[in-house]
Design an enzyme around this catalytic site. Structure first.
Site, PDB file in Angstrom:
ATOM      1  N   CYS A 209       0.843  -1.188   0.000  1.00 53.13           N
ATOM      2  CA  CYS A 209       0.000   0.000   0.000  1.00 53.13           C
ATOM      3  C   CYS A 209       0.883   1.245   0.000  1.00 53.13           C
ATOM      4  CB  CYS A 209      -0.909  -0.008   1.227  1.00 53.13           C
ATOM      5  SG  CYS A 209      -1.881   1.510   1.411  1.00 53.13           S
ATOM      6  N   ASP A 359      21.816  -4.869 -16.867  1.00 51.97           N
ATOM      7  CA  ASP A 359      21.684  -6.034 -15.993  1.00 51.97           C
ATOM      8  C   ASP A 359      20.666  -6.986 -16.608  1.00 51.97           C
ATOM      9  OD1 ASP A 359      21.284  -7.888 -13.998  1.00 51.97           O
ATOM     10  OD2 ASP A 359      20.783  -6.444 -12.440  1.00 51.97           O
TER      11      ASP A 359
END
Length: 451
Positions: A209, A359
């Protein structure tokens, strides 16, 4: 215009003409050249335009294309950056290339890289921001999803009167109190998930949240962290939707039929994520006065755009190039492949340049294990990081005896020609996709190259 901006514009347009009429390519160099002469040239080029900025992690290029097509139904002439060159120099190039028609409403629909929203907003004063979604993507550039959203918000704060047209199913987009007028779009119902108390999968990002950091719950989930969310701790919940998807009637790799606000639409492209893109376009076009029937006509005309489920016919093969760049997008593409009814050849091209994200560990978060392996007769692995991709697919359970490795992009065309299937799906990172398209262009398969 100032003398400096006049010189910058002349130099940029001259270089654009030369690149596109002589060299048949070039999407960002003219803008780069103009900005070297006048870093603020965009402010002059865009001063008379109502500008719509489209940003977010996934779906920017397709959403921009759909919005542009829908607005053309009503307004005709629309400026846009269709190549997906979404940083400042590419956007400047789009303005340099555009010849506005006299008397037409000057509208610009711009795909903008998340990290460039603030800079572009400083120069073009947008009328609206369209926010697609935010997922983990190129973390070496953006960091976590919250830092990505912060970059977008920093831009929005510079245009407090601009309307925000946002994906209401993404909890992050309603988490910051902004003075802008807001409308939200989302999936109202899900046909195969009941309205109850659900949680996202344990490895899903962005499910805390934004207000209290409790784990979000959902009445229904469309995919990843998108859905009808609510927080059982603080009461934070999905905002009221102004534009709702009501029904999905058909989903195949090449077609979707769905209902928004009581009207059925179709687009000739697959994937649940593309329904969100269409919904974003519907919401934006509606806010700019385009009727539902005009939107339906625009969706029916939609063409595949480069690298985003782009279809190429070569040597009797139907080749579909699909851009992949992060785990959420990859997993949705894998779900799309599982709607294919025929046997096919799968190609996976992995690069690791700045534009791809350096990456490559994100491929291990992609659920290649979910593929219907019986339908895949051959796997072609390529790109500069082909060894990483080969290992990932082998670990996922794809048959190594069916795999061939071809790091040479020129030789990939031979591999495609010799593939055992008429259908070939290519999953490719951004720079690998550009390289492959360049090879196709050099062979005369494509009319122009993207640089």
């Amino acid at each position: 215009m100032t003398i400096k901006s006049n010189i910058a514009t002349l130099a940029g347009r001259s270089s654009y003409w030369f690149l596109h009429n002589v060299l048949k390519g070039g999407t960002s160099f003219p803008g780069k050249l103009a900005m070297q002469i006048d870093p603020d040239v965009l402010q002059q080029l865009g001063r008379d335009y109502e500008t719509i900025i489209v940003t977010g992690t996934n779906g920017k290029t397709m959403t921009t294309a759909l919005i542009t097509q829908t607005l053309r139904e009503k307004y005709g002439d629309i400026l846009t950056n269709p190549s997906g060159s979404n940083m400042a120099q590419g956007i400047v190039t789009a303005f340099l290339a555009h010849k506005s028609k006299k008397g037409s409403r000057k509208l610009a629909v711009l795909e903008v890289d998340e990290a460039n929203v603030k800079r572009v907003t400083q120069l073009v004063h947008p009328a609206a921001f369209v926010l697609t979604n935010i997922f983990r993507d190129q973390m070496d550039r953006y960091g976590e999803i919250y830092t990505t959203y912060e970059k977008i918000v920093d831009g929005i704060k510079l245009a407090p009167d601009a309307k925000i047209i946002a994906n209401g199913d993404a909890s992050i987009f309603s988490s910051v109190d902004l003075p802008n007028p807001k409308v939200f779009f989302g999936f109202e119902t899900s046909q195969d998930k009941p309205q109850n108390d659900l949680k996202a999968a344990v490895n899903t990002d962005g499910v805390l949240c934004p207000k209290c950091n409790h784990i979000l719950h959902y009445h229904c989930i469309s995919y990843a962290n998108l859905g009808d969310f609510f927080c059982p701790s603080c009461g934070y919940e999905r905002p009221k939707l102004a534009y709702k998807l009501e029904k999905i009637s058909e989903q195949t790799p090449s077609r979707i039929r769905f209902t928004i606000e009581g009207q059925e639409f179709s687009v000739n492209i697959g994937g649940t994520y593309n329904i969100y893109n269409a919904l974003a376009a519907f919401a934006t076009a509606s806010e700019f006065g385009v009727s539902a029937s005009e939107i339906a006509d625009a969706f029916a005309k939609n063409k595949r755009i480069f690298g985003r489920q782009e279809l190429i016919n070569y040597a009797g093969k139907q080749i579909e190039i699909i851009l992949v760049k992060n785990p959420v997008g990859l997993n949705e593409v894998l779900s799309l492949l599982n709607t294919e009814q025929d046997h096919y050849t799968l190609a996976a091209l992995l690069n690791a340049h700045h534009a791809d994200g350096i990456d490559t560990s994100w491929i291990w978060d992609g659920n290649f294990e979910s593929l219907n392996k019986e339908q895949i007769d051959q796997i072609i692995v390529g790109g500069e990081r082909h060894k990483d991709m080969h290992l990932r697919l082998e670990v996922a359970g794809l048959d190594p005896d069916k795999m061939i490795t071809e790091p040479d992009f020129d030789q990939l065309l031979t591999a495609f020609k010799q593939a055992p299937n008429d259908k070939i799906y290519i999953l490719s990172t951004y720079t690998a996709m550009l390289h492959l398209r360049q090879v196709f262009a050099d062979k005369g398969v494509l009319k122009r190259r993207i640089n």
